[in-house]
Design a protein around this motif. Structure first.
Motif, PDB file in Angstrom:
ATOM      1  N   UNK A  19     -12.951 125.109  76.318  1.00 49.52           N
ATOM      2  CA  UNK A  19     -14.048 125.829  75.681  1.00 49.52           C
ATOM      3  C   UNK A  19     -14.911 126.518  76.735  1.00 49.52           C
ATOM      4  N   UNK A  20     -14.907 127.851  76.784  1.00 45.67           N
ATOM      5  CA  UNK A  20     -15.800 128.554  77.719  1.00 45.67           C
ATOM      6  C   UNK A  20     -17.270 128.287  77.378  1.00 45.67           C
ATOM      7  N   UNK A  21     -18.092 128.305  78.413  1.00 46.99           N
ATOM      8  CA  UNK A  21     -19.538 128.209  78.225  1.00 46.99           C
ATOM      9  C   UNK A  21     -20.204 129.382  78.939  1.00 46.99           C
ATOM     10  N   UNK A  22     -21.421 129.609  78.559  1.00 49.24           N
ATOM     11  CA  UNK A  22     -22.262 130.582  79.254  1.00 49.24           C
ATOM     12  C   UNK A  22     -23.481 129.832  79.775  1.00 49.24           C
ATOM     13  N   UNK A  49     -30.658 134.893  83.694  1.00 45.69           N
ATOM     14  CA  UNK A  49     -29.317 135.150  84.239  1.00 45.69           C
ATOM     15  C   UNK A  49     -28.283 134.513  83.320  1.00 45.69           C
ATOM     16  N   UNK A  50     -27.346 135.343  82.851  1.00 50.95           N
ATOM     17  CA  UNK A  50     -26.264 134.901  81.985  1.00 50.95           C
ATOM     18  C   UNK A  50     -24.976 134.904  82.796  1.00 50.95           C
ATOM     19  N   UNK A  51     -24.267 133.772  82.817  1.00 51.33           N
ATOM     20  CA  UNK A  51     -23.054 133.680  83.652  1.00 51.33           C
ATOM     21  C   UNK A  51     -21.927 133.015  82.871  1.00 51.33           C
ATOM     22  N   UNK A  52     -20.771 133.647  82.912  1.00 49.31           N
ATOM     23  CA  UNK A  52     -19.566 133.015  82.393  1.00 49.31           C
ATOM     24  C   UNK A  52     -18.932 132.215  83.527  1.00 49.31           C
ATOM     25  N   UNK A  53     -18.294 132.882  84.470  1.00 44.35           N
ATOM     26  CA  UNK A  53     -17.766 132.203  85.655  1.00 44.35           C
ATOM     27  C   UNK A  53     -18.752 132.388  86.807  1.00 44.35           C
ATOM     28  N   UNK A  54     -19.376 131.315  87.216  1.00 46.83           N
ATOM     29  CA  UNK A  54     -20.488 131.393  88.164  1.00 46.83           C
ATOM     30  C   UNK A  54     -20.027 131.664  89.591  1.00 46.83           C
TER      31      UNK A  54
END
Length: 740
Positions: A50-53, A68-73
């Motif tokens: 499950x991806x997170x943001x 700041x919004x990040x999928x892959x940090x």
């Protein structure tokens, strides 16, 4: 950029993941960190695959919240803008309790509530709710080509209007528009812009800066009609919410963060005359123009040499064309002897015939392709290359030639272009190519402005720049780019300037009469009044001269009338320039910036020049014009008629006037000098207009030191009185009816 097909579906080939809930909320080193899964977590198994943001809230300055919004940090992004007012990220107070996290900075509070649906609210301590990010607002999108985008959507309230996003030539209110932040040389009659600014403010009392120098796409009520969506390619997105509560407060706080306009010298407010672009000219032509201005009693402050001061095919080599200008040192001396400042056109592009091409290529000062070759193309100049302003040595090399020109007698530079920047290149410092497309204008103008500050001092440094991004407002002046010679283009030019003003750009100019084509005499005369009631004024064209006698005798008279009016207004205009420098409030102000009046929300055909003068240019051949006067009393500058506001007026004007009104209670300081930098305390007069207040303070600034002197004007039954310490008292001129 749009991702959805109506409310329910995404566009074909798109996949979308949305932040569904705030699953964990915690404080980390003075910031608020929220993990937002892309599915509601109902049991442990839902956390798998499950991806997170990750949403991180911080505060770089009082009244500002960064999100700041990040999928892959772990992905390296494009970076952000240089924000000189940012002071770390730990301003304000973080609180986490009872499933709610908040960050309060000054009067602004951001609140995240645990659970579903996703909810991030921004509120003002006095005004209450401002905006918020709700269900399906934070999205991670994959398009059919496999590219990834992050978007945010902030809600729009009923009657909420969006302004800004740089120099845009369409309607001032951006609701319903799609705006891509991507500098381009598209003229003034297109959706493209030379100055793209990913910052907007609303009449609800807050602003939003998207801190990404790359291509940012805004859908302003145009994908979801109740939201502003902004998106960028990549794995992350950052934005900052700036508190108000008024639009002026937003601009003041925003420019404290992003930088405020430099204070431009007094001489720059006077009329600038150009050779124009492709016209034939040499020293004899130039001197004939100057003689013509002097013989006709037309004030002139600066003379500009456009491209062909250098030889064709050699732009840019910083070398005077010996055929047209065999004695440049003598020519500059002769211009200075007439009391003129001199500006020359420059460019960051190096043609392969230029003496600088081999020199720059051999030293590694020109932008290169990934294979190591110098990047070149044949648009504009044959085989042209780009100076790599990410290389400090290249900057110093370019600046060295500018310093030579200043030593020769040049006073200012017109920094043209800076928009046609490719992305299939590599930069000396490893900068992201997409980011550098917009940032190039900032690096280019900064290199030139630095030279002017070094060589002439900060009080005498002024550019005439076309392209910009965030930070460009600190290096004025900017002009509106390539327009056409028509009433319609005059109006679109004004819209561009007013839109730019909503981004903190304090000083602005445009080509009087239009750039492309030869205006008819009527257009030229209407544009003269508009141009000489702008912060800065320039006569410039493409293939035709802009000397007024080319049109008719009345054009000469109109030039004289409005040039001298502007010179008389210099103490007032300079004070407005000081306010732009100190607070970020532009000299030319959209009505919506100055008045809390619903009727002005969409008005983009008139403006305030400083705090007290209302200007409505005439955009019609027959002289008909409509002007809206906000509530209160207004005084007609030309007739001194006192008019009640709160209404539209239909007026008819010849070429010698236009709607020019003074706000009630104003005291306008005026100079008797016929130079913009002549020193106005000698012969100063204060023009006192009717008002309800008995006492009005007006500040006049020294044109060299910007030191203020405040005069207190007291109205009474028998007229008015003025008092001040340590200065000779100015004369008072009562205007309109002062019985109020």
């Amino acid at each position: 950029m749009k991702f959805t097909d109506g409310y329910w579906e995404v566009l074909p080939g798109m996949t979308a993941l949305y932040a569904q809930e705030a699953y964990t909320i915690r404080e980390v080193d003075g910031t608020l960190v929220v993990v937002a899964p892309t599915k509601r977590i109902e049991h442990r198994g839902d956390t798998l695959n499950r991806p997170t943001i990750t949403v991180t809230l911080s505060s770089p300055a009082d009244g500002v919240v960064r999100v700041r919004l990040e999928h892959h940090r772990g992905t390296r992004g494009r970076g952000g803008f240089d924000l000189p007012g940012a002071d770390g990220e730990r301003h304000g107070t973080v609180a986490v309790s009872d499933g709610t996290g908040s960050l309060t900075s000054g009067r602004l509070t951001a609140t995240v509530r645990a659970g579903a649906p996703w909810s991030l609210e921004f509120a003002d301590s006095t005004e209450g709710h401002l905006t918020g990010s709700g269900n399906r607002s934070i999205g991670y999108i994959t398009d059919p080509a496999g590219r990834h985008f992050v978007h945010e959507q902030l809600e729009l309230g009923v009657g909420e209007y969006v302004y800004g996003l740089g120099e845009r030539f369409g309607p001032l209110v951006k609701n319903g528009q799609t705006v891509d932040i991507w500098n381009a040389d598209g003229g003034t009659s297109s959706e493209q812009a030379y100055k793209n600014i990913p910052f907007y403010l609303t009449n609800k009392g807050y602003g939003v800066l998207v801190d990404d120098p790359g291509r940012v796409s805004f859908e302003v009520g145009s994908e979801s009609v109740e939201r502003v969506q902004f998106s960028a390619e990549g794995e992350s997105l950052e934005y900052l919410v700036v508190a108000g509560p008024t639009p002026k407060d937003v601009l003041e706080r925003y420019t404290a963060l992003a930088g405020r306009p430099a204070l431009v010298p007094a001489w720059s407010y006077g009329l600038w005359l150009s050779t124009s672009f492709t016209t034939d000219y040499d020293e004899a032509t130039v001197m004939s123009f100057l003689d013509g201005f002097a013989e006709r009693d037309l004030p002139l402050s600066a003379f500009h040499f456009d491209c062909f001061w250098m030889r064709e095919f050699h732009w840019t080599d910083f070398t005077w064309d010996p055929g047209a200008f065999p004695d440049p040192d003598g020519l500059l001396d002769r211009l200075h002897a007439r009391g003129l400042r001199v500006c020359v056109w420059i460019n960051p592009y190096i043609a392969q015939e230029s003496r600088l091409f081999k020199e720059g290529a051999d030293a590694g000062y020109l932008v290169r392709k990934p294979d190591g070759d110098v990047w070149q193309w044949d648009m504009w100049q044959a085989g042209m290359a780009l100076v790599d302003f990410t290389n400090p040595d290249a900057v110093a090399w370019y600046q060295g030639y500018l310093r030579q020109l200043i030593g020769q007698g040049v006073d200012s530079f017109k920094t043209d272009f800076g928009e046609r920047i490719p992305i299939d290149v590599q930069w000396h410092d490893g900068s992201d190519p997409e980011a550098m497309h917009n940032l190039y204008a900032q690096r280019y103008n900064a290199a030139v402005h630095e030279v002017l500050v070094d060589e002439r001092g900060p009080a005498d440094a002024v550019l005439f720049a076309r392209s910009a991004t965030i930070g460009g407002q600190t290096m004025p002046v900017h002009w509106g780019g390539d327009n056409s010679s028509s009433h319609v283009s005059m109006a679109e030019t004004l819209r561009g300037g007013l839109s730019l003003a909503m981004g903190g750009f304090g000083f602005w100019a445009h080509d009087i009469g239009g750039f492309e084509g030869l205006p008819d005499a009527g257009v030229f005369k209407r544009w003269l009044a508009f141009g000489l009631l702008s912060s800065h004024s320039r006569l410039h064209g493409s293939s035709s001269y802009r000397v007024p006698w080319q049109f008719d005798d009345e054009a000469v008279a109109i030039t004289r009338t409005f040039s001298k009016l502007k010179l008389a207004l210099m103490p007032y205009l300079f004070a407005a320039g000081v306010e732009a420098h100190e607070k970020g409030i532009p000299v030319m102000r959209p009505m919506a910036l100055e008045f809390d009046d619903r009727a002005v929300a969409h008005i983009d055909t008139q403006y305030m020049l400083g705090p007290d003068l209302l200007v409505a240019p005439v955009f019609s051949a027959d002289g008909s014009v409509e002007v809206y006067l906000p509530h209160g009393r207004w005084i007609n500058w030309f007739t001194e008629e006192v008019v009640e506001g709160g209404t539209w007026r239909a007026e008819q004007h010849g070429f010698e006037t236009l709607p020019l009104y003074v706000r009630e209670g104003a005291v306008i300081p005026m100079s008797s000098r016929e130079r913009p930098d002549g020193g106005w305390f000698d012969g100063l007069s204060l023009h006192v207009f009717p008002g309800h207040s008995e006492v009005t303070d007006v500040t006049v600034y020294d044109h060299e030191t910007a030191e203020p002197t405040t005069y207190r004007v007291t109205r009474g039954i028998n007229g008015a009185q003025v008092a001040v310490a340590e200065k000779a008292l100015p004369s008072l001129v009562l205007r309109g009816s002062n019985s109020g």
